[in-house]
Design an enzyme around this catalytic site. Structure first.
Site, PDB file in Angstrom:
ATOM      1  N   TRP A 165      22.178 101.290  14.565  1.00 43.12           N
ATOM      2  CA  TRP A 165      21.669 100.818  13.270  1.00 43.12           C
ATOM      3  C   TRP A 165      22.151  99.396  13.054  1.00 43.12           C
ATOM      4  O   TRP A 165      23.326  99.091  13.273  1.00 43.12           O
ATOM      5  CB  TRP A 165      22.159 101.701  12.118  1.00 43.12           C
ATOM      6  CG  TRP A 165      21.785 101.113  10.784  1.00 43.12           C
ATOM      7  CD1 TRP A 165      20.563 101.158  10.194  1.00 43.12           C
ATOM      8  CD2 TRP A 165      22.627 100.354   9.900  1.00 43.12           C
ATOM      9  NE1 TRP A 165      20.579 100.469   8.998  1.00 43.12           N
ATOM     10  CE2 TRP A 165      21.837  99.965   8.795  1.00 43.12           C
ATOM     11  CE3 TRP A 165      23.961  99.958   9.950  1.00 43.12           C
ATOM     12  CZ2 TRP A 165      22.350  99.210   7.741  1.00 43.12           C
ATOM     13  CZ3 TRP A 165      24.472  99.194   8.901  1.00 43.12           C
ATOM     14  CH2 TRP A 165      23.671  98.839   7.813  1.00 43.12           C
ATOM     15  N   GLU A 202      17.946 103.952  14.150  1.00 45.25           N
ATOM     16  CA  GLU A 202      17.962 104.326  12.730  1.00 45.25           C
ATOM     17  C   GLU A 202      17.364 103.236  11.850  1.00 45.25           C
ATOM     18  O   GLU A 202      17.758 102.070  11.936  1.00 45.25           O
ATOM     19  CB  GLU A 202      19.395 104.612  12.291  1.00 45.25           C
ATOM     20  CG  GLU A 202      19.532 105.000  10.833  1.00 45.25           C
ATOM     21  CD  GLU A 202      20.967 105.257  10.428  1.00 45.25           C
ATOM     22  OE1 GLU A 202      21.198 105.624   9.262  1.00 45.25           O
ATOM     23  OE2 GLU A 202      21.871 105.079  11.288  1.00 45.25           O
ATOM     24  N   LYS A 225      16.058 101.767   7.863  1.00 46.26           N
ATOM     25  CA  LYS A 225      16.522 101.737   6.484  1.00 46.26           C
ATOM     26  C   LYS A 225      15.492 101.010   5.635  1.00 46.26           C
ATOM     27  O   LYS A 225      14.856 100.060   6.104  1.00 46.26           O
ATOM     28  CB  LYS A 225      17.882 101.046   6.381  1.00 46.26           C
ATOM     29  CG  LYS A 225      18.565 101.216   5.025  1.00 46.26           C
ATOM     30  CD  LYS A 225      20.006 100.731   5.067  1.00 46.26           C
ATOM     31  CE  LYS A 225      20.710 101.013   3.738  1.00 46.26           C
ATOM     32  NZ  LYS A 225      22.147 100.646   3.770  1.00 46.26           N
ATOM     33  N   ASP A 274      17.834 109.240   8.011  1.00 48.46           N
ATOM     34  CA  ASP A 274      18.949 109.262   7.059  1.00 48.46           C
ATOM     35  C   ASP A 274      18.392 109.558   5.680  1.00 48.46           C
ATOM     36  O   ASP A 274      17.455 108.895   5.220  1.00 48.46           O
ATOM     37  CB  ASP A 274      19.665 107.912   7.070  1.00 48.46           C
ATOM     38  CG  ASP A 274      20.915 107.893   6.198  1.00 48.46           C
ATOM     39  OD1 ASP A 274      20.784 108.107   4.971  1.00 48.46           O
ATOM     40  OD2 ASP A 274      22.011 107.645   6.724  1.00 48.46           O
ATOM     41  N   HIS A 277      17.837 106.553   3.321  1.00 50.13           N
ATOM     42  CA  HIS A 277      17.218 105.327   3.817  1.00 50.13           C
ATOM     43  C   HIS A 277      15.730 105.225   3.530  1.00 50.13           C
ATOM     44  O   HIS A 277      15.011 104.485   4.220  1.00 50.13           O
ATOM     45  CB  HIS A 277      17.481 105.182   5.316  1.00 50.13           C
ATOM     46  CG  HIS A 277      18.886 104.777   5.626  1.00 50.13           C
ATOM     47  ND1 HIS A 277      19.291 104.330   6.867  1.00 50.13           N
ATOM     48  CD2 HIS A 277      19.994 104.727   4.845  1.00 50.13           C
ATOM     49  CE1 HIS A 277      20.582 104.048   6.840  1.00 50.13           C
ATOM     50  NE2 HIS A 277      21.022 104.288   5.620  1.00 50.13           N
ATOM     51  N   HIS A 319      20.952 112.181   9.552  1.00 49.04           N
ATOM     52  CA  HIS A 319      22.119 111.777   8.781  1.00 49.04           C
ATOM     53  C   HIS A 319      21.966 112.389   7.397  1.00 49.04           C
ATOM     54  O   HIS A 319      21.176 111.909   6.577  1.00 49.04           O
ATOM     55  CB  HIS A 319      22.218 110.249   8.688  1.00 49.04           C
ATOM     56  CG  HIS A 319      22.874 109.624   9.867  1.00 49.04           C
ATOM     57  ND1 HIS A 319      23.144 108.278   9.952  1.00 49.04           N
ATOM     58  CD2 HIS A 319      23.351 110.178  11.024  1.00 49.04           C
ATOM     59  CE1 HIS A 319      23.739 108.027  11.110  1.00 49.04           C
ATOM     60  NE2 HIS A 319      23.868 109.156  11.769  1.00 49.04           N
ATOM     61  N   ASP A 355      20.625 104.152  -1.691  1.00 52.58           N
ATOM     62  CA  ASP A 355      21.423 104.706  -0.588  1.00 52.58           C
ATOM     63  C   ASP A 355      22.899 104.705  -0.965  1.00 52.58           C
ATOM     64  O   ASP A 355      23.711 103.985  -0.382  1.00 52.58           O
ATOM     65  CB  ASP A 355      21.179 103.874   0.673  1.00 52.58           C
ATOM     66  CG  ASP A 355      21.888 104.450   1.883  1.00 52.58           C
ATOM     67  OD1 ASP A 355      22.084 105.680   1.936  1.00 52.58           O
ATOM     68  OD2 ASP A 355      22.254 103.662   2.779  1.00 52.58           O
ATOM     69  N   ASP A 357      25.097 107.162  -0.791  1.00 51.43           N
ATOM     70  CA  ASP A 357      25.959 107.943   0.098  1.00 51.43           C
ATOM     71  C   ASP A 357      26.946 108.814  -0.659  1.00 51.43           C
ATOM     72  O   ASP A 357      28.139 108.860  -0.341  1.00 51.43           O
ATOM     73  CB  ASP A 357      26.689 107.034   1.083  1.00 51.43           C
ATOM     74  CG  ASP A 357      25.766 106.489   2.167  1.00 51.43           C
ATOM     75  OD1 ASP A 357      25.149 107.306   2.861  1.00 51.43           O
ATOM     76  OD2 ASP A 357      25.648 105.261   2.302  1.00 51.43           O
ATOM     77  N   ASP A 393      26.640 111.578   6.683  1.00 58.27           N
ATOM     78  CA  ASP A 393      26.869 110.161   6.409  1.00 58.27           C
ATOM     79  C   ASP A 393      27.015 109.956   4.904  1.00 58.27           C
ATOM     80  O   ASP A 393      26.021 109.786   4.193  1.00 58.27           O
ATOM     81  CB  ASP A 393      25.735 109.306   6.961  1.00 58.27           C
ATOM     82  CG  ASP A 393      26.041 107.813   6.860  1.00 58.27           C
ATOM     83  OD1 ASP A 393      27.171 107.471   6.470  1.00 58.27           O
ATOM     84  OD2 ASP A 393      25.150 107.002   7.170  1.00 58.27           O
TER      85      ASP A 393
END
Length: 419
Positions: free
Chosen positions: A185, A226, A228, A259, A262, A286, A294, A296, A326
């Site tokens: 990424w 990956e 985003k 993800d 993302h 993820h 994002d 997380d 993640d």
């Protein structure tokens, strides 16, 4: 094992058996799933190569809870504690900046020897390792570009780093007997509207071609890419968009990483799995929890996590999907964050395995949407918790909230002593 846990399990086992669901077989399948737990929750994505480097790449960690790991030894101790509270044997996902070495080394010069202590620990604990090149938090990424950088010298630095990372991943797989997934990424993008969207993507494609040029035994290492949607500082344009990496992954037989944070805030990855699975040999997940962006956040048992579990189980995708976590939250106990997120991910898979999938598919195929709806809703209150408690007890990990006391004791005796 506590008699109440055993009694509740036997009752649940009989109830599920009425629908042809063998809980013993379910738990055997569950035990084969290895979730890749990310190391960077333990120290707020600082790593050990250059701890003074400011976090960049459009990533932000908020909070200042005491006890963050300061050394590889502390991080491994925290991971040990977390795994002692999570049923099953799993994997640890490392970034390149977590090299455990006494020498000063640049990212493009990393070698397997810089991770020998991680491998020795993983062998001892029966864990697998996954890997990621760290294309952020570095002076050569300070302008927001790495593999797509217009400067050939800087671009080559990142190409060499990613090449080195693949070799480290292969070393992990060979030494541990578990395939390592090495995920690429990069944060490359523009804060405001660019004039030329094509050239950076062409450079990224050419860089990736160089990164992946050397064949590596897929038994030891699998490559993933990956995408985003945006990041801090790349709000207008990200070079490695979903469309870019989906095209690159399919054309070059690379795992495509999805993800959960993302994509657009109302977009889910669960709905993408059955489409992507038809055209690719494997998927990397993820699992995260985006909150308006994002962010997380720690994974909770929300609708999207349950849907991810259902899609993987209903379409028999567990054998070709690599499940990683993640998230990073510095506002709470970091060991607890790992435990909550990982246990919830495993719980979601268990709940999906305890659904009458074939009966639901049959009703749908026959157009009996009444039965499909009614049975789906009734199973939401079936006693999956009793099966989960039994699984935890069988793996000698705390049942239900009993693990919280262990984390609090660890915090008092270990984490708070770090200052």
């Amino acid at each position: 094992m506590d008699a109440n846990v055993k009694q509740a399990y036997e009752a649940a086992k009989a109830l599920y058996a009425q629908h042809g669901i063998d809980t013993e077989e379910v738990l055997k399948k569950l035990a084969d799933i290895r979730v890749s737990m990310h190391c960077w929750q333990g120290d707020d994505v600082k790593g050990f190569l250059n701890k003074d480097q400011e976090l960049s790449g459009g990533i932000s960690v908020t909070g200042n809870y005491p006890g963050a790991a300061r050394t590889p030894e502390e991080l491994r101790a925290d991971l040990d504690k977390a795994f002692s509270l999570i049923p099953g044997k799993h994997k640890v996902n490392l970034h390149a900046i977590y090299a455990d070495t006494d020498e000063k080394v640049e990212l493009d010069q990393l070698e397997p020897k810089h991770f020998e202590r991680w491998v020795a620990w993983a062998k001892e604990q029966g864990l697998g390792l996954d890997f990621n090149p760290t294309c952020f938090s570095h002076e050569k990424s300070s302008d927001g570009f790495t593999l797509s950088h217009p400067d050939p010298e800087i671009r080559q630095f990142w190409i060499d780093h990613c090449k080195a990372s693949r070799k480290i991943g292969a070393y992990f797989g060979e030494q541990l007997g578990q395939t390592c997934v090495t995920n690429v990424w990069v944060p490359d993008g523009f804060k405001d509207n660019p004039v030329d969207r094509m050239s950076p993507r062409r450079r990224l494609k050419e860089s990736l071609d160089q990164v992946f040029a050397e064949p590596i035994d897929p038994k030891h290492n699998l490559d993933a890419v990956e995408s985003k949607l945006f990041g801090l500082g790349s709000e207008a344009y990200v070079v490695g968009s979903h469309e870019f990496y989906m095209g690159y992954g399919l054309q070059n037989d690379k795992l495509i990483c999805l993800d959960a944070g993302h994509f657009h805030p109302t977009e889910t990855i669960s709905n993408k799995l059955s489409s992507l699975a038809l055209f690719t040999s494997g998927i990397l997940l993820h699992v995260s929890r985006p909150m308006r962006w994002d962010s997380d956040h720690v994974v909770i048992m929300d609708d999207e996590l349950l849907e991810i579990g259902r899609e993987l189980v209903r379409h028999d995708l567990l054998g070709t999907t690599h499940i990683g976590l993640d998230f990073f939250d510095a506002s709470i106990n970091r060991v607890a964050a790992w435990v909550v997120g990982t246990r919830n991910t495993i719980k979601a898979l268990l709940r999906a395995m305890l659904e009458p999938v074939e009966a639901l598919k049959k009703a749908e195929l026959e157009g009996d949407y009444t039965v499909r709806l009614a049975l789906t809703e009734e199973f939401k209150s079936y006693p999956f918790g009793a099966v989960w408690d039994y699984y935890c007890a069988s793996n000698n990990v705390p049942v239900r909230e009993q693990w919280i006391k262990e984390v609090k004791d660890y915090e008092q005796n270990v984490l708070l002593q770090r200052g």
